[in-house]
Design a protein around this motif. Structure first.
Motif, mmCIF file in Angstrom:
data_model
loop_
_atom_site.group_PDB
_atom_site.id
_atom_site.type_symbol
_atom_site.label_atom_id
_atom_site.label_comp_id
_atom_site.label_asym_id
_atom_site.label_seq_id
_atom_site.Cartn_x
_atom_site.Cartn_y
_atom_site.Cartn_z
ATOM 1 N N THR A 10 0.825 -1.201 0.000
ATOM 2 C CA THR A 10 0.000 0.000 0.000
ATOM 3 C C THR A 10 0.866 1.260 0.000
ATOM 4 N N ASN A 11 0.194 2.421 -0.110
ATOM 5 C CA ASN A 11 0.906 3.689 0.016
ATOM 6 C C ASN A 11 1.602 3.792 1.364
ATOM 7 N N LEU A 12 0.946 3.278 2.401
ATOM 8 C CA LEU A 12 1.527 3.298 3.734
ATOM 9 C C LEU A 12 2.786 2.445 3.799
ATOM 10 N N THR A 13 2.748 1.283 3.172
ATOM 11 C CA THR A 13 3.931 0.425 3.108
ATOM 12 C C THR A 13 5.090 1.173 2.465
ATOM 13 N N GLU A 14 4.792 1.853 1.369
ATOM 14 C CA GLU A 14 5.820 2.589 0.642
ATOM 15 C C GLU A 14 6.458 3.671 1.511
ATOM 16 N N ILE A 15 5.631 4.420 2.244
ATOM 17 C CA ILE A 15 6.149 5.490 3.096
ATOM 18 C C ILE A 15 7.030 4.920 4.205
ATOM 19 N N ARG A 16 6.545 3.854 4.868
ATOM 20 C CA ARG A 16 7.332 3.250 5.946
ATOM 21 C C ARG A 16 8.712 2.854 5.441
ATOM 22 N N ARG A 17 8.751 2.196 4.289
ATOM 23 C CA ARG A 17 10.025 1.677 3.787
ATOM 24 C C ARG A 17 10.922 2.789 3.258
ATOM 25 N N LEU A 216 0.159 -1.572 14.847
ATOM 26 C CA LEU A 216 1.002 -0.932 13.835
ATOM 27 C C LEU A 216 0.567 -1.291 12.425
ATOM 28 N N ILE A 217 0.191 -2.556 12.250
ATOM 29 C CA ILE A 217 -0.101 -3.044 10.903
ATOM 30 C C ILE A 217 -1.583 -2.990 10.576
ATOM 31 N N ASN A 218 -2.407 -2.614 11.544
ATOM 32 C CA ASN A 218 -3.839 -2.543 11.288
ATOM 33 C C ASN A 218 -4.373 -1.122 11.225
ATOM 34 N N CYS A 219 -3.548 -0.127 11.528
ATOM 35 C CA CYS A 219 -3.977 1.260 11.354
ATOM 36 C C CYS A 219 -3.784 1.652 9.896
ATOM 37 N N PRO A 220 -4.865 1.903 9.160
ATOM 38 C CA PRO A 220 -4.725 2.220 7.737
ATOM 39 C C PRO A 220 -4.256 3.644 7.470
ATOM 40 N N PHE A 221 -4.088 4.435 8.541
ATOM 41 C CA PHE A 221 -3.632 5.817 8.384
ATOM 42 C C PHE A 221 -2.164 5.986 8.785
ATOM 43 N N GLY A 222 -1.529 4.904 9.194
ATOM 44 C CA GLY A 222 -0.120 4.985 9.568
ATOM 45 C C GLY A 222 0.127 5.859 10.767
ATOM 46 N N ALA A 223 -0.854 5.921 11.673
ATOM 47 C CA ALA A 223 -0.740 6.812 12.826
ATOM 48 C C ALA A 223 -0.012 6.173 13.997
ATOM 49 N N VAL A 475 5.551 -15.624 11.637
ATOM 50 C CA VAL A 475 5.483 -15.209 10.235
ATOM 51 C C VAL A 475 4.465 -14.093 10.030
ATOM 52 N N ALA A 476 3.654 -13.827 11.053
ATOM 53 C CA ALA A 476 2.659 -12.751 10.978
ATOM 54 C C ALA A 476 3.069 -11.546 11.803
ATOM 55 N N GLY A 477 4.328 -11.496 12.219
ATOM 56 C CA GLY A 477 4.798 -10.390 13.038
ATOM 57 C C GLY A 477 4.690 -9.050 12.341
ATOM 58 N N ALA A 478 4.708 -7.990 13.145
ATOM 59 C CA ALA A 478 4.502 -6.641 12.607
ATOM 60 C C ALA A 478 5.616 -6.191 11.678
ATOM 61 N N GLY A 479 6.784 -6.804 11.770
ATOM 62 C CA GLY A 479 7.907 -6.366 10.954
ATOM 63 C C GLY A 479 8.172 -7.223 9.750
ATOM 64 N N THR A 480 7.195 -8.050 9.353
ATOM 65 C CA THR A 480 7.385 -8.917 8.190
ATOM 66 C C THR A 480 7.083 -8.176 6.892
ATOM 67 N N LEU A 481 7.481 -8.796 5.782
ATOM 68 C CA LEU A 481 7.399 -8.135 4.478
ATOM 69 C C LEU A 481 6.435 -8.794 3.508
#
Length: 539
Positions: A10-17, A216-223, A475-481
């Motif tokens: 997602t756009n949020l994924t892109e910003i985080r990375r 962390l991974i369920n907020c769709p606003f990256g807040a 494998v479902a941790g918050a820091g997975t890719l």
């Protein structure tokens, strides 16, 4: 609550990375600019939001200024610094110079809400939607125990002052016209740690948070974001420290390819690491220890035993069921055991755990664990480092196997839900093939809590209990890719390649002395947090 966004770029994924990549790029670039002063550092970070979000047109939100403000806060968290907010004049670089030292630990709290990024989502609210037909039966009104439902303009209306959120109306409506609004982050939190502030924005009760990372991974606003040590790790490498990475079993497939350890070692070498080992080795030792403990203590000394490797589950169980705290295994976790193994050969090395889990950052805040593990990074943070250095994982050559012998299939299977208990049972059966070992497992903290309640009532006497804070396991941790099912399949394939199925096979007998120390048991809950100026109130 199902994690609907996992595996979707997602756009949020892109910003985080982008944030992780650009922060890493700046730190790495200091090797090419020895003349840089503190002012140069400050300028590089102050300009970073404009590099990540160029131009004057908003891409994700209504204002580019808001977008950059949010990115600025995420940059500070990536450095390990605290949020600043927008209520006073500020520079993103405030405190950066102090943070950019290898020995600096990030400031508490670990998990943070960027308030002005929060959408103030409705939380636990039932509302009537446009699909209401104003039917003759009015079952929603009739079943409401508080008479909170009336009809306005031939449609149902819920008086929020009277509503007690029982949900009977939603379950009764034949048209499914009543919707239950939940804040995504709060719904994902198995600890009930997320509420609302006076403005309706998400707020974390740090006394309840176990850093499982599901918010962390369920907020769709990256807040919501946690703090990182990515800058400190790179700084330690650049200072010439011997920095060794220990990588969690869930690494397989996270960076592409089929997850060969040798290929991964090549990537870490290019990043500046001195070595790499699999935490699955420590998982084998944890398996042996928990198997021995189960045989010795259950049911004669303890009614049941819970596994120890997931820190979020372990803290929850001990905190909420203190009368059964001793029933959670005090075996050291695979992360700590692997770090201890590495230190036997590299006593002066800095050890970096690389894995899927934000809760491991919390575990590393313990004094005894901090003495073994210097830094914790997630796969996503590590991917940012790779991108910053221009490393293409798939193009790398395999550098060969580790200095230690290969881990067992059972140890590598720790990453998938059910894998820990299966490994312990297999270890027990190695010496006691006819012994029946009953197992129960739960995924997600709400389900873990239910399992513990049943265990406290005697339902699981004599059982081995496996708890995993993340649905699906590590494998479902918050820091997975990657998507959970894809990662789980990759882990299983990789585990099958091991020539050793069981953790107790003779190759690991020589490693047992690692377990035989006076401090070889982790104590109850959060009673041994770091006593440093940087971290005095870390939970």
């Amino acid at each position: 609550m199902p994690d609907t966004m996992r595996g979707v770029y997602t756009n949020l994924t892109e910003i985080r990375r982008k944030v992780f990549c650009e922060v890493a790029r700046i730190i790495y670039s200091t090797a090419d600019h020895p003349e840089w002063t503190d002012a140069d550092f400050d300028r590089a970070f102050d300009e970073l939001p404009y590099k990540i979000l160029p131009g004057d047109v908003a891409t994700y939100r209504g204002s580019v200024f808001l977008e950059r403000a949010i990115v600025s806060e995420r940059i500070r968290l990536a450095i390990g610094l605290s949020l600043q907010g927008v209520d006073r004049p500020q520079r993103i670089s405030d405190g950066m110079t102090r943070a950019l030292r290898a020995e600096t630990y990030y400031e508490p709290p670990l998990v943070n809400v960027i308030k002005f990024a929060c959408n103030s989502c409705k939380d636990n609210v039932y509302e009537v939607t446009n699909t209401c037909q104003g039917c003759l039966a009015h079952p929603c009104r009739e079943i409401c125990p508080k008479q909170a439902i009336t009809f306005v303009n031939k449609r149902a209306y819920i008086d929020q002052e009277k509503c007690v959120h029982c949900g009977l109306c939603a379950r009764t409506c034949p048209y499914h016209a009543i919707y239950h609004y939940e804040r995504p982050c709060a719904a994902a939190c198995g600890m009930g740690a997320i509420g609302s502030d006076e403005h309706g924005r998400a707020e974390i009760d740090q006394s309840k948070c176990v850093a499982c990372g599901q918010c962390l991974i369920n907020c769709p606003f990256g807040a919501i974001a946690d703090k990182s040590q990515i800058a400190q790790v790179i700084w330690s490498i650049l200072e010439g420290d011997e920095v060794i990475a220990i990588v969690a079993p869930a690494f397989v497939g996270q960076f592409g390819g089929k997850g060969d350890v040798g290929k991964l070692r090549a990537a870490f070498t290019k990043l500046g690491f001195s070595g790499l080992e699999e935490v699955a080795l420590g998982a084998d030792l944890c398996t042996i220890q928990e198997g021995e403990d189960f045989l010795e203590e259950v049911p004669d000394k303890l009614p049941f035993m819970g596994t120890s490797c997931c820190p979020a589950w372990s803290i929850m169980a001990k905190r909420e069921f203190p009368e059964h705290a001793d029933c959670i295994s005090m075996a050291l976790t695979p992360m700590t055991l692997t770090a201890r193994m590495v230190r036997t050969q590299h006593p002066h090395a800095k050890i970096v755990f690389v894995g899927p889990c934000s809760a491991k950052k919390l575990e590393a805040m313990r004094k005894s664990v901090r003495s073994e593990v210097d830094f914790v990074l997630t796969f996503e943070e590590m991917a940012g480092m790779m991108e910053a250095k221009g490393i293409d994982y798939l193009d790398l050559a395999d550098e060969g196997k580790s200095d230690f012998d290969v881990a067992s299939a059972d140890g590598r299977g720790f990453a998938v839900a059910g894998g820990v208990a299966s490994a312990v049972v297999n270890a027990i059966h190695r010496g006691h093939p006819d012994l029946e070992v009953k197992v129960a497992n739960a995924e997600g903290l709400e389900e873990c809590r239910k399992m513990m309640k049943d265990a406290a009532r005697g339902k699981y006497d004599g059982y081995l209990l496996e708890g995993m804070a993340c649905p699906g396991g590590c494998v479902a941790g918050a820091g997975t890719l990657v998507a959970i099912n894809k990662s789980a399949a990759a882990v299983r394939r990789y585990a099958k390649r091991s020539p050793r199925q069981n953790a107790t096979e003779d190759a690991f007998r020589m490693l047992i002395p690692v377990l035989e120390r006076p401090d070889d048991r982790q104590r109850f809950g959060d009673d041994e947090l770091l006593e440093t100026d940087e971290a005095q109130h870390l939970i």
